[in-house]
Motif scaffolding. Sequence first.
Motif, PDB file in Angstrom:
ATOM      1  N   UNK A  18      -3.435   2.509  13.530  1.00  0.00           N
ATOM      2  CA  UNK A  18      -3.943   1.344  14.327  1.00  0.00           C
ATOM      3  C   UNK A  18      -2.960   0.134  14.136  1.00  0.00           C
ATOM      4  N   UNK A  19      -2.389  -0.341  15.439  1.00  0.00           N
ATOM      5  CA  UNK A  19      -1.343  -1.481  15.019  1.00  0.00           C
ATOM      6  C   UNK A  19      -2.100  -2.921  15.175  1.00  0.00           C
ATOM      7  N   UNK A  20      -1.521  -3.661  14.228  1.00  0.00           N
ATOM      8  CA  UNK A  20      -2.003  -5.133  14.164  1.00  0.00           C
ATOM      9  C   UNK A  20      -3.462  -5.192  14.134  1.00  0.00           C
ATOM     10  N   UNK A  21      -4.075  -4.323  13.086  1.00  0.00           N
ATOM     11  CA  UNK A  21      -5.647  -4.600  12.844  1.00  0.00           C
ATOM     12  C   UNK A  21      -6.021  -5.232  12.041  1.00  0.00           C
TER      13      UNK A  21
ATOM     14  N   UNK B 167       0.759  -1.250  -0.088  1.00  0.00           N
ATOM     15  CA  UNK B 167      -0.170   0.039  -0.187  1.00  0.00           C
ATOM     16  C   UNK B 167       0.884   1.307  -0.013  1.00  0.00           C
ATOM     17  N   UNK B 168       0.350   2.484  -0.035  1.00  0.00           N
ATOM     18  CA  UNK B 168       0.797   3.717  -0.119  1.00  0.00           C
ATOM     19  C   UNK B 168       1.376   3.976  -1.355  1.00  0.00           C
ATOM     20  N   UNK B 169       1.873   5.481  -1.569  1.00  0.00           N
ATOM     21  CA  UNK B 169       2.296   5.891  -2.617  1.00  0.00           C
ATOM     22  C   UNK B 169       3.659   6.107  -2.657  1.00  0.00           C
ATOM     23  N   UNK B 170       4.449   6.303  -3.465  1.00  0.00           N
ATOM     24  CA  UNK B 170       5.790   6.332  -3.494  1.00  0.00           C
ATOM     25  C   UNK B 170       6.252   7.939  -3.012  1.00  0.00           C
ATOM     26  N   UNK B 171       7.222   8.055  -2.181  1.00  0.00           N
ATOM     27  CA  UNK B 171       7.801   9.139  -1.621  1.00  0.00           C
ATOM     28  C   UNK B 171       8.700   9.640  -2.491  1.00  0.00           C
ATOM     29  N   UNK B 172       8.591  11.018  -3.116  1.00  0.00           N
ATOM     30  CA  UNK B 172       9.668  11.700  -3.721  1.00  0.00           C
ATOM     31  C   UNK B 172      11.001  12.045  -2.802  1.00  0.00           C
ATOM     32  N   UNK B 173      10.733  12.296  -1.525  1.00  0.00           N
ATOM     33  CA  UNK B 173      11.884  12.560  -0.775  1.00  0.00           C
ATOM     34  C   UNK B 173      11.333  12.139   0.490  1.00  0.00           C
TER      35      UNK B 173
ATOM     36  N   UNK C 230       1.756  -5.284  11.946  1.00  0.00           N
ATOM     37  CA  UNK C 230       1.452  -4.241  10.815  1.00  0.00           C
ATOM     38  C   UNK C 230       0.624  -3.263  11.266  1.00  0.00           C
ATOM     39  N   UNK C 231       0.412  -2.009  10.555  1.00  0.00           N
ATOM     40  CA  UNK C 231      -0.251  -0.785  10.922  1.00  0.00           C
ATOM     41  C   UNK C 231      -1.316  -0.345   9.825  1.00  0.00           C
ATOM     42  N   UNK C 232      -2.361   0.200  10.236  1.00  0.00           N
ATOM     43  CA  UNK C 232      -3.392   0.400   9.348  1.00  0.00           C
ATOM     44  C   UNK C 232      -3.398   2.022   9.335  1.00  0.00           C
ATOM     45  N   UNK C 233      -3.288   2.739   8.078  1.00  0.00           N
ATOM     46  CA  UNK C 233      -3.316   4.013   8.009  1.00  0.00           C
ATOM     47  C   UNK C 233      -4.113   4.671   6.819  1.00  0.00           C
ATOM     48  N   UNK C 234      -5.063   5.529   7.002  1.00  0.00           N
ATOM     49  CA  UNK C 234      -5.646   6.070   6.113  1.00  0.00           C
ATOM     50  C   UNK C 234      -6.373   4.901   5.028  1.00  0.00           C
ATOM     51  N   UNK C 235      -6.848   3.771   5.676  1.00  0.00           N
ATOM     52  CA  UNK C 235      -7.608   2.522   4.914  1.00  0.00           C
ATOM     53  C   UNK C 235      -6.282   1.660   4.316  1.00  0.00           C
ATOM     54  N   UNK C 236      -5.124   2.056   4.567  1.00  0.00           N
ATOM     55  CA  UNK C 236      -3.936   1.135   3.781  1.00  0.00           C
ATOM     56  C   UNK C 236      -3.217   0.229   4.815  1.00  0.00           C
TER      57      UNK C 236
END
Length: 259
Positions: free
Chosen positions: A35-38, A20-26, A52-58
Amino acid sequence: MRKELKGMVIGFVLTSLLVGGSALAAGYKSTIEVLFNNVNLMVNGKKVASDNILYNGTTYIPLRDVADLLGKKVGWDQASSTASINDPGFVPADNGDASVAWKDGEEDANLSVQFKDRSATVVIGRDHPNGTKMNVIFNEDKFGWPLELDNGSSADIFKPYGDLNDGFSIHATLHDFDGDGNPEIVLTAGDGLVTGHVWVFSYTSVSDVSKINPLKLELSEMIQQKVELDNNKLIIPYGSVGLFNEYDYTNGHFAKSVQ
């Protein structure tokens, strides 16, 4: 009842995670709420035991843990801050072309190839009960063809039953000589000193790879230590005084340059 942990992560580096997540330019630091281990995670029927962590649905999980479950290797380039996931045996070539190397006794070396119309895998390894396999497997078609060497060119490379000579290795490299989007397969084998050979195979799109072999041997030449790839040129040094043969790949064919 499963307990959900909710907390604050300060300076969490998202580029260390895989799913998940988009690539970070920097890289940058930020305070985020997660949320941890959700989430319960499975890979090919096996539970991922890492946090694992859950952040913004990812969902985010450690890169190495998933790579291990998929049978892949994680690489890290400190100079460019680049993490990579590769097949076992994959090593980057000095000129940036994808490459693998194999010696007898090692696990199969696998090199992923993306042609314009289909993906494939070059597989180099021990054949059974004797011999050496150098095959191209077309992934979606579930069919493959061997890289057929010309008669006599491998006499100094392989033993009578096809096993690789002691102290010899095989390298497979991808290089798009003509820039058409279909990389050529450059196969070399030798002892790295005085005995070796290079073969170059081209790929042509066909409707059915199970009926028509799309791979064609374009070049077969003796080498000593190495070959060099430069745009549409293949350069074969020989001797000890800077001599070399140069081949230009034009219109689907190699031609020896006049020096």
